[in-house]
Design a protein around this motif. Structure first.
Motif, PDB file in Angstrom:
ATOM      1  N   ALA A   1       0.836  -1.200   0.000  1.00 29.73           N
ATOM      2  CA  ALA A   1       0.000   0.000   0.000  1.00 29.73           C
ATOM      3  C   ALA A   1       0.876   1.257   0.000  1.00 29.73           C
ATOM      4  CB  ALA A   1      -0.942  -0.005   1.204  1.00 29.73           C
ATOM      5  N   PHE A   2       1.916   1.265   0.839  1.00 33.79           N
ATOM      6  CA  PHE A   2       2.778   2.459   0.875  1.00 33.79           C
ATOM      7  C   PHE A   2       3.627   2.580  -0.392  1.00 33.79           C
ATOM      8  CE2 PHE A   2       1.575   2.248   5.346  1.00 33.79           C
ATOM      9  CZ  PHE A   2       1.197   3.572   5.534  1.00 33.79           C
ATOM     10  N   ALA A   3       4.021   1.440  -0.957  1.00 35.45           N
ATOM     11  CA  ALA A   3       4.772   1.474  -2.220  1.00 35.45           C
ATOM     12  C   ALA A   3       3.883   2.066  -3.322  1.00 35.45           C
ATOM     13  CB  ALA A   3       5.233   0.067  -2.594  1.00 35.45           C
ATOM     14  N   TYR A   4       2.625   1.616  -3.355  1.00 39.06           N
ATOM     15  CA  TYR A   4       1.677   2.124  -4.351  1.00 39.06           C
ATOM     16  C   TYR A   4       1.471   3.625  -4.152  1.00 39.06           C
ATOM     17  CZ  TYR A   4      -2.701   2.533  -7.022  1.00 39.06           C
ATOM     18  OH  TYR A   4      -3.670   2.900  -7.913  1.00 39.06           O
ATOM     19  N   GLY A   5       1.280   4.024  -2.897  1.00 35.66           N
ATOM     20  CA  GLY A   5       1.062   5.440  -2.586  1.00 35.66           C
ATOM     21  C   GLY A   5       2.236   6.294  -3.055  1.00 35.66           C
TER      22      GLY A   5
ATOM     23  N   HIS B   1       2.331   6.613  -6.807  1.00 37.16           N
ATOM     24  CA  HIS B   1       1.277   7.458  -7.370  1.00 37.16           C
ATOM     25  C   HIS B   1       1.235   8.843  -6.722  1.00 37.16           C
ATOM     26  CE1 HIS B   1       0.070   3.535  -8.847  1.00 37.16           C
ATOM     27  NE2 HIS B   1      -0.686   4.143  -9.704  1.00 37.16           N
ATOM     28  N   ASN B   2       2.335   9.208  -6.047  1.00 37.68           N
ATOM     29  CA  ASN B   2       2.438  10.537  -5.411  1.00 37.68           C
ATOM     30  C   ASN B   2       1.275  10.850  -4.478  1.00 37.68           C
ATOM     31  OD1 ASN B   2       4.864  11.300  -6.626  1.00 37.68           O
ATOM     32  ND2 ASN B   2       3.752  11.748  -8.534  1.00 37.68           N
ATOM     33  N   ARG B   3       0.847   9.872  -3.705  1.00 32.64           N
ATOM     34  CA  ARG B   3      -0.245  10.125  -2.766  1.00 32.64           C
ATOM     35  C   ARG B   3       0.318  10.438  -1.382  1.00 32.64           C
ATOM     36  NH1 ARG B   3      -5.389   6.472  -4.227  1.00 32.64           N
ATOM     37  NH2 ARG B   3      -5.376   7.047  -6.396  1.00 32.64           N
ATOM     38  N   VAL B   4      -0.383  11.257  -0.624  1.00 30.13           N
ATOM     39  CA  VAL B   4       0.094  11.500   0.734  1.00 30.13           C
ATOM     40  C   VAL B   4      -0.225  10.270   1.583  1.00 30.13           C
ATOM     41  CG1 VAL B   4      -0.050  14.009   0.663  1.00 30.13           C
ATOM     42  CG2 VAL B   4      -2.020  12.708   1.454  1.00 30.13           C
ATOM     43  N   MET B   5       0.581  10.042   2.621  1.00 34.97           N
ATOM     44  CA  MET B   5       0.341   8.888   3.490  1.00 34.97           C
ATOM     45  C   MET B   5      -0.985   9.042   4.227  1.00 34.97           C
ATOM     46  SD  MET B   5       3.821   7.785   5.386  1.00 34.97           S
ATOM     47  CE  MET B   5       3.998   9.277   6.339  1.00 34.97           C
ATOM     48  N   HIS B   6      -1.148  10.239   4.797  1.00 33.63           N
ATOM     49  CA  HIS B   6      -2.320  10.427   5.641  1.00 33.63           C
ATOM     50  C   HIS B   6      -2.677  11.904   5.685  1.00 33.63           C
ATOM     51  CE1 HIS B   6      -5.190   9.861   8.755  1.00 33.63           C
ATOM     52  NE2 HIS B   6      -4.468  10.331   9.741  1.00 33.63           N
ATOM     53  N   ASP B   7      -3.978  12.188   5.690  1.00 34.79           N
ATOM     54  CA  ASP B   7      -4.472  13.549   5.886  1.00 34.79           C
ATOM     55  C   ASP B   7      -5.809  13.410   6.612  1.00 34.79           C
ATOM     56  OD1 ASP B   7      -5.693  16.004   5.776  1.00 34.79           O
ATOM     57  OD2 ASP B   7      -5.037  16.448   3.723  1.00 34.79           O
TER      58      ASP B   7
ATOM     59  N   SER C   1     -11.090   5.646  -9.884  1.00 33.63           N
ATOM     60  CA  SER C   1     -10.791   7.035 -10.242  1.00 33.63           C
ATOM     61  C   SER C   1     -10.558   7.954  -9.044  1.00 33.63           C
ATOM     62  CB  SER C   1     -11.929   7.603 -11.086  1.00 33.63           C
ATOM     63  OG  SER C   1     -13.119   7.552 -10.321  1.00 33.63           O
ATOM     64  N   HIS C   2     -10.993   7.567  -7.862  1.00 37.07           N
ATOM     65  CA  HIS C   2     -10.946   8.547  -6.782  1.00 37.07           C
ATOM     66  C   HIS C   2      -9.536   8.679  -6.199  1.00 37.07           C
ATOM     67  CE1 HIS C   2     -10.482   5.906  -3.441  1.00 37.07           C
ATOM     68  NE2 HIS C   2     -10.776   6.828  -2.567  1.00 37.07           N
ATOM     69  N   ILE C   3      -9.247   9.876  -5.734  1.00 40.83           N
ATOM     70  CA  ILE C   3      -7.914  10.141  -5.192  1.00 40.83           C
ATOM     71  C   ILE C   3      -8.029  10.266  -3.683  1.00 40.83           C
ATOM     72  CG2 ILE C   3      -5.989  11.781  -5.185  1.00 40.83           C
ATOM     73  CD1 ILE C   3      -6.391  12.121  -8.101  1.00 40.83           C
ATOM     74  N   SER C   4      -7.197   9.507  -2.989  1.00 45.35           N
ATOM     75  CA  SER C   4      -7.323   9.472  -1.542  1.00 45.35           C
ATOM     76  C   SER C   4      -5.933   9.311  -0.925  1.00 45.35           C
ATOM     77  CB  SER C   4      -8.249   8.298  -1.204  1.00 45.35           C
ATOM     78  OG  SER C   4      -8.612   8.318   0.149  1.00 45.35           O
TER      79      SER C   4
END
Ligand code: ADP
Ligand code: NI
Length: 213
Positions: free
Chosen positions: A133-137, A140-146, A162-165
């Protein structure tokens, strides 16, 4: 039988050579080993399970959009290696049913399909699941947590894709739903301890985030 499995192992090793998105050779190898373990417990058609497990990602839409509908990579490989047409159809159907699509996910018709789906989903949870999950994040330039972005539950296939999370939300949107979606007794048991491990991990993560620990 052993010869075709060896050949398929070589084929997927080469196929995934430069993949680092979480759909890699080692993911395929883990799914293969887990499917073999479950199939031995559940008395399934081992050959079909192993071939479907090894080929389950070679026509994945994200990696190979043009072959994904008809499973051309898997189909051509199996045909060129003399696998019976009826087994090819069965294996391609299993591959089609395997992937997670939110509320549009399918329950496979056959025991062999149920086993491959369970093996693939087990690899998304537990210690490996957390790492993926963290590798994927990261990929895909996703933040770990918000904390201001809340998880969206019960998404259908289009919404899920499609959703960005955030990566932490992915645990609530997918990973914590997988235990109850397991098909076989063997997988349910493994999923229970992997889920427990992830729950403890997330609690620890959130406590550290809040400065509690
Ligand atoms: P599938 O094999 O079901 O098609 P995916 O391609 O959706 O799986 O995911 C590959 C890996 O990346 C899995 O371990 C999955 O849990 C993880 N992953 C998928 N989407 C996300 C996301 N939005 N955030 C974090 N991890 C993700
Ligand atoms: Ni997979």
């Amino acid at each position: 039988m052993e010869q075709i499995i060896e050949k398929t192992l070589c084929y997927v090793k080469e196929y995934f050579e430069n993949e680092s998105s979480g759909h890699d050779y080692f993911h395929t190898l883990r799914v293969y080993k887990m499917a073999k373990h479950i199939a031995a417990e559940e008395q399934a058609n081992m050959n079909v399970v192993l071939l479907a497990a090894l080929l389950h990602d070679v026509d994945d839409f994200k990696l190979s959009p043009t072959t994904s509908k008809n499973k051309d990579n898997a189909r051509n490989f199996l045909k060129n290696n003399g696998v019976l047409d009826c087994d090819i159809e069965l294996i391609c159907k299993i591959i089609d049913e395997v992937s997670f699509k939110g509320t549009d996910s399918k329950i496979p018709d056959t025991l062999e399909g149920k086993i491959v789906q369970d093996a693939d989903r087990l690899d998304a949870i537990g210690a490996i699941g957390i790492a993926r999950a963290f590798a994927y994040g990261g990929n895909h330039n996703r933040v770990m947590h918000d904390p201001d972005i809340k998880p969206s539950l019960n998404m259908n296939e289009v919404e899920y894709r499609s959703h960005i999370s955030t990566t932490i939300n992915h645990f609530y949107e997918k990973l914590f739903t997988l235990k109850d979606l397991m098909n076989t007794k063997t997988a349910i048991k493994l999923a229970e301890s992997r889920e427990q491990y992830m729950k403890e991990y997330i609690q620890e993560f959130l406590d550290e985030w809040d400065g509690i620990k």
